[in-house]
Design a protein around this motif. Sequence first.
Motif, mmCIF file in Angstrom:
data_model
loop_
_atom_site.group_PDB
_atom_site.id
_atom_site.type_symbol
_atom_site.label_atom_id
_atom_site.label_comp_id
_atom_site.label_asym_id
_atom_site.label_seq_id
_atom_site.Cartn_x
_atom_site.Cartn_y
_atom_site.Cartn_z
ATOM 1 N N ILE A 264 0.852 -1.189 0.000
ATOM 2 C CA ILE A 264 0.000 0.000 0.000
ATOM 3 C C ILE A 264 0.879 1.228 0.000
ATOM 4 O O ILE A 264 1.739 1.406 0.875
ATOM 5 C CB ILE A 264 -0.943 -0.006 1.218
ATOM 6 C CG1 ILE A 264 -1.881 -1.221 1.149
ATOM 7 C CG2 ILE A 264 -1.750 1.297 1.274
ATOM 8 C CD1 ILE A 264 -2.789 -1.345 2.327
ATOM 9 N N LYS A 265 0.681 2.113 -0.959
ATOM 10 C CA LYS A 265 1.489 3.310 -1.099
ATOM 11 C C LYS A 265 0.602 4.562 -0.994
ATOM 12 O O LYS A 265 -0.598 4.502 -1.242
ATOM 13 C CB LYS A 265 2.215 3.316 -2.461
ATOM 14 C CG LYS A 265 3.021 2.060 -2.762
ATOM 15 C CD LYS A 265 4.176 1.877 -1.802
ATOM 16 C CE LYS A 265 5.005 0.638 -2.158
ATOM 17 N NZ LYS A 265 6.108 0.401 -1.207
ATOM 18 N N GLY A 266 1.226 5.658 -0.637
ATOM 19 C CA GLY A 266 0.546 6.933 -0.671
ATOM 20 C C GLY A 266 -0.078 7.385 0.615
ATOM 21 O O GLY A 266 -0.810 8.359 0.648
ATOM 22 N N TYR A 267 0.222 6.704 1.745
ATOM 23 C CA TYR A 267 -0.344 7.114 3.041
ATOM 24 C C TYR A 267 0.760 7.563 3.966
ATOM 25 O O TYR A 267 1.892 7.109 3.877
ATOM 26 C CB TYR A 267 -1.135 5.955 3.667
ATOM 27 C CG TYR A 267 -2.379 5.606 2.895
ATOM 28 C CD1 TYR A 267 -3.550 6.308 3.123
ATOM 29 C CD2 TYR A 267 -2.368 4.610 1.935
ATOM 30 C CE1 TYR A 267 -4.719 6.020 2.427
ATOM 31 C CE2 TYR A 267 -3.525 4.294 1.226
ATOM 32 C CZ TYR A 267 -4.695 4.993 1.484
ATOM 33 O OH TYR A 267 -5.839 4.686 0.775
#
Length: 267
Positions: A264-267
Amino acid sequence: MLNNYQSSGYPLWSNGPTPGGFYNFTGGQQTHKLPSELVTEGPYGTKRNTSSITTGSSVLGIRFDEGVMIAADTLVSYGSLARYQDIHRVFKINNNIILGGSGDFADIQSIKRNIDQKMIEDQYYDDQITMKPKELSSWLTRVLYGRRSRMNPLYIDVVVGGVDKQGVPFLGNVDLRGRAYEDYVVATGFARHLALPLVRERKPADRDFTAQEASDLIRKCMEVLYYRDTRNMSKYTVGVCTTSNCLVEGPYNVNENWTFAANIKGY
């Protein structure tokens, strides 16, 4: 025109209601008040909760060929704080009924005490007649609608399940306004959005679920709710009611697997 009306000496809002009060219709000077037994006066007047404080999240119920299953996690939140983590929200009412509650947990406790008192009163008659799940659901609609009509609702959403004397399973939902429905799957909270589609897409077209199929669906749905609903936790209890027995099992733990989090990317 407004200035002319005011200058004539007539009040603009004659005999009108005070904010939050009752209307006094033209020709009557009587002030209407609620009966004293419905009003609790405090040092600053009557005050009632207008929102839930300590809350339990989703409850999921599934009807199968021999009975019903109702599941709920064991978390009761104080706002966004995961305050109480070992609270059971699925209850055995009698040998025919189980009940799961979401919403304000103090109100769940209140209605549970009222139901328990009703069970005791029924036992006093000693007429070999016990309450059935459909009867309890109907009684709850009257109680909750009555509270709502007095502007003092119980902030709860309950799932009622069980079997009647003929062994026919019943599963229904009653909300804080007294609205009710029954189906082979009912849910409260976020489970209405996350769990109902999962159960409905797996429903056989020509028969009811078996006990094993219902148990597998409960396990899968509680896992999804744990991942997707921030007010759920990994522990949950399951109430099972059949013609032979009625009990609450658990707590169980969902099968956690967080290996996908690395992608999971972007947090």
